[in-house]
Design an enzyme around this catalytic site. Structure first.
Site, PDB file in Angstrom:
ATOM      1  N   HIS B 480       0.814  -1.214   0.000  1.00 16.43           N
ATOM      2  CA  HIS B 480       0.000   0.000   0.000  1.00 16.43           C
ATOM      3  C   HIS B 480       0.851   1.268   0.000  1.00 16.43           C
ATOM      4  CE1 HIS B 480      -3.693   2.073   0.061  1.00 16.43           C
ATOM      5  NE2 HIS B 480      -4.378   1.279   0.891  1.00 16.43           N
ATOM      6  N   ASP B 484      -2.400   1.830  -4.610  1.00 18.14           N
ATOM      7  CA  ASP B 484      -3.684   2.028  -3.947  1.00 18.14           C
ATOM      8  C   ASP B 484      -4.671   1.001  -4.468  1.00 18.14           C
ATOM      9  OD1 ASP B 484      -2.737   4.135  -2.443  1.00 18.14           O
ATOM     10  OD2 ASP B 484      -3.132   5.582  -4.065  1.00 18.14           O
TER      11      ASP B 484
END
Lengths: 235, 507
Positions: B480, B484
Site C-alpha cells: 500500500h 492504492d
C-alpha cells in the site's frame, strides 16, 4: 526395573510400508547389539494390506490393484493400514520376566486400552482373540515379531480410518469380524497425533519406563549412525 | 548321540506353537546361533535359534503344523567326530560361528534372530535366575571368554558389530561357548541395557583396541592399503573396501574413512526413509537454513509492508477450452499448463500496470525494466521461488518451456543462482492443493504477489441464466505504500480479462 529406563518416541508422519519395515530392521539390528535404546515408532501408512507369515492370501477377498500387499514376518493374519490409523512399532528389548511373548501381547493391549480410556472409550480384551475390542467390534489389531528378544511390528489403532477398506479382507482371519474406530466410537474429534501422544504415554507407563524422550524423526538416522559407524567421538 | 529340538516355551502361558517356516532343512549344517525356524504363537512370530552344533537330521513338525510346548519338532545329529558342540574357544569350528550367525542376520534381517530352542541339555527358557547369576560371574571376570580374535573378525561379513564385552547381549552368547547350564538367549539380561543412550564412542574403541594391537597380516594389508581396523570395519559393514577412498598416507584407508563412508550411506538412506513428516507435539526442532530464511523474510514483509488484498473470481471456461485445444492440436512442442497461462496473463497485465512491477525504496518507487516472475514452489519443509526472466518478451510456449526447465531443476537439483533470484513479482499457485481461496505474503522488496486457487465447478450467471461454470479465485496482495486499491483492482481485473479471453495470450 532399572530406574533410568527411557523410552524414545518418534513421530514419523506418513511412512511407506516398505520404508518403515526397512527402518524397523535397521533399528532392531542396532537394538540387539545395544547400540540404541528402546524406541517406539509412531506413524501412519499409506493404504496397504499386510499378511502375517502364516496368513492365508484368500483372506483378501477382494484385492484392489491400487493397494499393495506385503507379506511380513509377524504373527497374525491379514490386516489393513491406511490414513487415519495410528501405527505403533515398539523396538524394545524384553528383559527378565518380560521375556514372555504372550505377556508382551497382553501388555500392548493394556496400553491401547488405557489410551482409549483417556478418550472416554471403554475397550477390552477378548479371550483368545488378540487385539483390542469395543464390545464385539475390533478397534486395534496387534501382530508382533520378536528377534533376539527385541520386538518389532506392533499395533494398528483405528482413529479415523475409512473402515470400508476392511471390507475387502477378512480381518485377522476372523470371519464376520466387525471393525471400528475411535471416530465411530464417539470421538470424531481425535486426530492421529492426539492419539499418538496418548498411546506413547500409556505405552511408557504400561512398560515401566521412567521417562520418555521425544525424538525428531530425522534424528533417528544419527542414532543409527552412531550405532553403525561409531564415529560419534569425532563429531 | 543326537539332540532333540523341542517346541520352545516362549511364554509362561504358552501351550502350543506353530511352525511358520523352517529356515534350515534336513541335511543342513547347523551352527550355534543359527536361525532354525519361525515359530508363531498367538499374534507373535519369533525366530528359533540353534544353540547346538550339528546337522539337521530330521524335521518332525511340518510348516503350518502346531505342537504342544516341549514336543520334539526336529532332530539334530552331531556333525562328525571332533565337532563337540560345546567345545570351548580352542576348537577351530567354534571360532567362526559368531561371524556366520551375524552375517545371516544381515542378509535376512527379517528372519535371522533368535530365540533358543530348548534342547534337552539346557535349562528352560525362563531360567532367568541362572542367567543373572551367570552375568554376575562374568562381571567378576570369572569364566571370561577371550575377546574376538582377528581371525574371527576376518571371517565376519556383517554390519553387526561383535560386542566387546561378552555380557553385552545375545550376540555375546554366541561369541562365548556356553557352559552346559548357560542359556545363551538369557545372557542379555544386563541392567545397563535399556538406558537408551546411543552407543558411547568408547564402545567402538573398546571393540577396536584388541584388533589394532595385533600386527596386521602384512602381505594382505600392503596390497589393499588399508589398516586392519579399517578392513575389519568395512567387512563388518559388508562394504567392499575398494569403494572407499583413503585419506591416510599414500591413500591408505583408515577406519575413519570407513566410518565416514558408512555414515554417508546411512545419512542418504535415512533422509529418504523419513520423507514428509510432522513434528511430534511437545518437541522443539531447530529451523533449517531455508526455514530460517523464510521466517525472517516473511516476518520482515509483514512488519514493513502494509498489505492490502483484492480478490476476483475468474471464469476459466475459455482457458480450459484453450488448454484442451492446444493439447488436442499439439500446436506447441511444450505442454501448456494453467500455470503457464496464468504467468502469461500476469506478465501482460504487469506490462500495463508498471507500478505492480516495482519496489518501494526510500520514499521512491523503483519501476523495474523487466518483468521477472517468480513462482513459489514447495520443497521439503520449505519453498523456493524459481524465476522466469523477462516475461515481457516471452510467448506462451516460451514461458512453458522456461517453466518446464525450472520444474526439472526443482526435481533433480541444479538451480543456478540466477534461476532463484531477480524476481520482480511472484505468483503462488495452490490450485493443485484444492483450495477455495487464499492470500499470500509479499516477498520483499516486491510490490505484489498473486495467489491463485483451484479451478472448480461453481454456479455462474451467463446471459442472465444460471449455469455451472469452471471458475477460479485469484487474490492479489499489494504494497500500500506505492499501490492504492484502484490500481490493485484494475491490475487484477486486467489479469482476469486476459484469462477470460485467452486467445489474446497466444499473440
Amino acid at each position: 526395573m532399572d530406574p533410568a529406563r527411557i523410552l524414545r518416541v518418534a513421530w514419523m508422519g506418513v511412512v511407506d510400508y516398505a520404508a518403515a519395515l526397512e527402518l524397523q530392521n535397521a533399528l532392531v539390528a542396532a537394538r540387539t547389539r545395544d547400540a540404541v535404546g528402546d524406541i517406539l515408532l509412531l506413524l501412519e501408512h499409506p493404504h496397504v494390506y499386510t499378511l502375517g507369515r502364516g496368513a492365508d492370501e484368500r483372506f483378501i477377498t477382494r484385492p484392489t490393484p491400487e493397494i499393495p500387499i506385503h507379506r511380513v514376518s509377524r504373527g497374525g493374519q491379514v490386516t489393513y493400514h491406511g490414513p487415519g490409523q495410528l501405527v505403533g512399532y515398539p523396538i524394545i528389548r524384553l528383559e527378565g520376566v518380560e521375556r514372555d511373548v504372550l505377556r508382551y501381547l497382553r501388555k500392548l493391549e493394556a496400553a491401547i486400552i488405557a489410551s482409549l480410556g483417556r478418550l472416554g472409550i471403554e475397550a477390552a480384551r477378548r479371550a483368545g482373540m488378540t487385539g483390542v475390542w469395543v464390545g464385539p467390534r475390533k478397534i486395534a489389531s496387534i501382530g508382533v515379531g520378536i528377534r533376539r528378544w527385541t520386538t518389532l511390528h506392533g499395533f494398528a489403532l483405528n482413529v479415523a480410518t475409512d473402515l470400508a477398506y476392511f471390507d475387502a479382507i477378512v480381518p485377522c482371519g476372523i470371519a464376520g469380524c466387525q471393525m471400528t474406530s475411535i471416530a465411530r466410537e464417539g470421538r470424531p474429534d481425535a486426530t492421529v497425533i492426539d492419539v499418538a501422544k496418548l498411546a506413547a504415554g500409556a505405552f511408557a507407563e504400561e512398560f515401566g519406563y521412567s521417562a520418555t524422550e521425544i525424538v525428531a524423526a530425522d534424528r533417528l538416522w544419527s542414532l543409527l549412525e552412531s550405532a553403525g559407524g561409531g564415529c560419534e567421538a569425532r563429531k | 548321540m543326537s539332540n532333540e529340538i523341542v517346541m520352545p516355551k516362549l511364554s509362561d502361558t504358552m501351550e502350543e506353537g506353530k511352525i511358520l517356516r523352517w529356515l534350515k532343512h534336513p541335511g543342513d549344517a547347523v551352527h550355534h546361533g543359527d536361525a532354525l525356524a519361525e515359530v508363531e504363537t498367538d499374534k507373535a512370530d519369533m525366530v528359533m535359534e540353534a544353540f547346538d552344533e550339528g546337522v539337521l537330521a530330521e524335521i518332525r513338525l511340518k510348516e503350518g503344523e502346531t505342537a504342544k510346548v516341549g514336543t520334539v519338532i526336529a532332530i539334530l545329529r552331531p556333525a562328525g567326530a571332533g565337532a563337540e558342540a560345546s567345545a570351548p574357544n580352542g576348537g577351530g569350528s567354534v571360532e567362526p560361528k559368531p561371524a556366520e550367525v551375524v552375517s545371516a542376520e544381515t542378509k535376512e534381517p527379517e528372519e535371522a534372530t533368535a530365540i533358543p530352542s530348548s534342547g534337552p541339555r539346557l535349562a528352560p527358557i525362563r531360567a532367568a535366575g541362572a542367567a543373572r547369576k551367570r552375568r554376575g560371574a562374568e562381571a567378576n571376570g570369572e569364566n571370561r571368554p577371550p575377546r574376538s580374535t582377528p581371525r574371527a573378525i576376518g571371517r565376519s561379513e556383517a554390519a553387526d558389530e561383535e560386542p566387546a564385552e561378552p555380557a553385552k547381549g545375545t550376540i555375546a552368547g554366541k561369541v562365548e561357548p556356553p557352559p552346559p547350564e548357560f542359556h545363551p538367549a538369557l545372557s542379555a539380561v544386563r541392567s545397563a541395557g535399556p538406558t537408551a543412550i546411543p552407543a558411547p564412542p568408547a564402545r567402538d574403541l573398546t571393540v577396536a583396541t584388541p584388533v589394532s594391537d595385533v600386527p596386521a597380516p602384512s602381505g594382505e594389508a600392503g596390497k589393499l592399503r588399508a589398516s586392519p581396523l579399517a578392513r575389519r570395519a568395512a567387512e563388518e559393514a559388508g562394504i567392499d573396501i575398494a569403494h572407499i577412498r583413503g585419506s591416510g598416507p599414500d591413500g591408505r584407508i583408515t577406519k575413519r574413512d570407513v566410518d565416514n563412508f558408512i555414515r554417508e550411506q546411512q545419512l542418504f538412506k535415512f533422509r529418504r526413509l523419513i520423507a514428509p513428516r510432522e513434528g511430534m507435539p511437545g518437541t522443539r526442532e531447530e529451523l533449517s537454513k531455508m526455514r530460517k530464511t523464510i521466517a525472517h523474510r516473511m516476518a520482515q514483509s509483514k512488519r514493513e509492508i502494509p498489505h492490502f488484498y483484492v480478490t476476483v473470481e475468474v471464469d476459466m471456461e475459455e482457458a480450459v477450452k484453450l488448454k484442451r485445444s492446444l493439447e488436442a492440436t499439439e500446436l506447441f512442442e511444450e505442454d501448456i499448463t494453467y500455470n503457464d497461462i496464468i504467468v502469461k496473463a500476469t506478465a501482460l497485465a504487469l506490462s500495463r500496470y508498471t507500478r505492480m512491477n516495482a519496489s518501494y525504496e526510500d520514499d521512491g518507487i523503483v519501476i523495474y525494466p523487466h518483468i521477472n516472475i517468480g513462482m513459489a514452489v514447495a520443497v521439503e519443509d520449505g519453498l523456493i521461488v524459481p524465476v522466469i526472466h523477462e516475461c515481457e518478451h516471452l510467448t506462451l510456449p516460451e514461458i512453458a518451456r522456461a517453466a518446464h526447465r525450472l520444474v526439472n531443476k526443482a526435481a533433480h537439483g541444479g538451480f543456478t543462482s540466477e534461476d532463484l533470484s531477480g524476481a520482480t513479482f511472484t505468483i503462488s499457485n495452490m490450485g493443485m492443493l484444492n483450495v477455495e481461496h487464499f492470500a499470500a505474503v509479499i516477498v520483499p522488496p516486491q510490490a505484489g504477489i498473486l495467489a491463485v486457487s483451484a479451478i472448480k465447478d461453481r454456479p455462474v450467471v451467463r446471459n442472465g441464466q444460471l449455469a455451472i461454470g469452471k471458475t477460479m479465485m485469484m487474490t492479489v496482495a499489494c504494497d500500500h505504500r506505492i499501490i492504492d486499491g484502484v490500481v490493485g483492482a484494475r491490475f487484477l481485473n486486467e489479469v482476469k480479462r486476459f484469462l477470460e479471453n485467452p486467445a489474446s495470450l497466444l499473440v
